[in-house]
Design an enzyme around this catalytic site. Structure first.
Site, PDB file in Angstrom:
ATOM      1  N   CYS A 116       0.834  -1.199   0.000  1.00  0.00           N
ATOM      2  CA  CYS A 116       0.000   0.000   0.000  1.00  0.00           C
ATOM      3  C   CYS A 116       0.873   1.255   0.000  1.00  0.00           C
ATOM      4  O   CYS A 116       0.623   2.202  -0.754  1.00  0.00           O
ATOM      5  CB  CYS A 116      -0.928  -0.006   1.215  1.00  0.00           C
ATOM      6  SG  CYS A 116      -2.168   1.300   1.204  1.00  0.00           S
ATOM      7  N   CYS A 117       1.912   1.272   0.841  1.00  0.00           N
ATOM      8  CA  CYS A 117       2.834   2.405   0.890  1.00  0.00           C
ATOM      9  C   CYS A 117       3.521   2.617  -0.456  1.00  0.00           C
ATOM     10  O   CYS A 117       3.723   3.757  -0.893  1.00  0.00           O
ATOM     11  CB  CYS A 117       3.885   2.194   1.975  1.00  0.00           C
ATOM     12  SG  CYS A 117       3.298   2.403   3.667  1.00  0.00           S
ATOM     13  N   CYS A 199      -0.937   8.770   6.714  1.00  0.00           N
ATOM     14  CA  CYS A 199      -2.311   8.434   6.322  1.00  0.00           C
ATOM     15  C   CYS A 199      -3.164   8.217   7.570  1.00  0.00           C
ATOM     16  O   CYS A 199      -2.689   7.689   8.577  1.00  0.00           O
ATOM     17  CB  CYS A 199      -2.317   7.171   5.469  1.00  0.00           C
ATOM     18  SG  CYS A 199      -1.499   7.367   3.862  1.00  0.00           S
ATOM     19  N   CYS A 227       8.019   3.848   5.501  1.00  0.00           N
ATOM     20  CA  CYS A 227       7.101   3.547   4.407  1.00  0.00           C
ATOM     21  C   CYS A 227       7.846   3.205   3.131  1.00  0.00           C
ATOM     22  O   CYS A 227       7.256   2.686   2.183  1.00  0.00           O
ATOM     23  CB  CYS A 227       6.165   4.727   4.160  1.00  0.00           C
ATOM     24  SG  CYS A 227       7.024   6.232   3.640  1.00  0.00           S
TER      25      CYS A 227
END
Length: 241
Positions: A116-117, A199, A227
């Site tokens: 996702c990062c 986030c 990240c």
């Protein structure tokens, strides 16, 4: 190695304002700054905008930012009357990840979180840094264990740029004092115990006595959580000695 030392000479012993002026003079059009609108990033933004320096400022909008982050973004535009370039994730990559794994896959494993990062941040940084020579950041040494040994100028092997960390040796209290002194817009989440803001689903306020990065990906058992934007490879460390 020679170029690294030459760049170090441009910033050594200088204030942020002086160092940035030296860098933009030496590398016109090739200096860029990434902002997440943190306390630290707002200090650097103030230096760039208040001195009208030709440094492009950009931000990565992951699609999962806090409303408060958008508020300080807008307040910054109002304050300085300058532009901040925004980068967004590729829609197809986000659509596939969410279709295959759902909207909260990052909670299920470190691998999924890093995926996702990568889609929402790392891929964007590659686009943002294209054609640049110097990447200015708001990194401070005391933010996490793997940032303690950094130097103000280092080589980023992955992105093929030199990174400049003007606030590397600043304390958190010094950063806050600077923001207050110059009445710089800041993220109101900082007043609620959020020190490192990313986030929304992956960030929480820290508790008394917790590490600076404890509020990021708190469900993972790792004291060197990153990240991927500021991963420091062995190659990078060797070149930054």
């Amino acid at each position: 190695m020679k170029e690294l030392n030459d760049i170090k000479k441009l910033v050594d012993g200088k204030s942020i304002d002086e160092a940035l002026k030296s860098l933009v003079s030496a590398f016109p059009g090739e200096v860029t700054f990434s902002s997440s609108f943190s306390y630290e990033d707002q200090v650097v933004t103030h230096s760039i905008f208040s001195n009208d320096l030709p440094v492009e400022i950009f931000t990565l909008d992951t699609g999962r930012l806090f409303p408060e982050t958008y508020s300080v973004w807008n307040s910054t535009l109002d304050r300085y009357k300058k532009t901040i370039k925004a980068y967004y994730p590729e829609a197809k990559a986000v659509e596939k990840m969410l279709s295959d794994k759902g909207p909260l896959s990052f909670y299920t494993s470190v691998q999924n979180r890093k995926e996702c990062c990568h889609i929402r941040k790392v891929e964007l940084i590659g686009r943002a840094l294209k054609g640049k020579k110097i990447w200015v950041t708001g990194i401070r040494a005391e933010q996490s264990g793997n940032r303690h040994d950094l130097t103000q100028i280092e080589w980023d092997e992955t992105n093929q740029v030199y990174k400049y960390h003007p606030l590397l040796n600043w304390t958190f209290e010094e950063v806050k004092a600077f923001v207050k002194k110059y009445n710089i817009p800041y993220n109101s989440l900082h007043d609620r115990g959020f020190v490192s803001i990313g986030c929304a689903p992956c960030t929480r306020a820290i508790k008394p006595g917790e590490d600076f990065r404890a509020g990021r990906w708190w469900w993972e058992n790792n004291d060197k959580k990153e990240c991927g934007l500021h991963s420091h490879s062995s190659a990078a460390k060797v070149k930054s000695v």
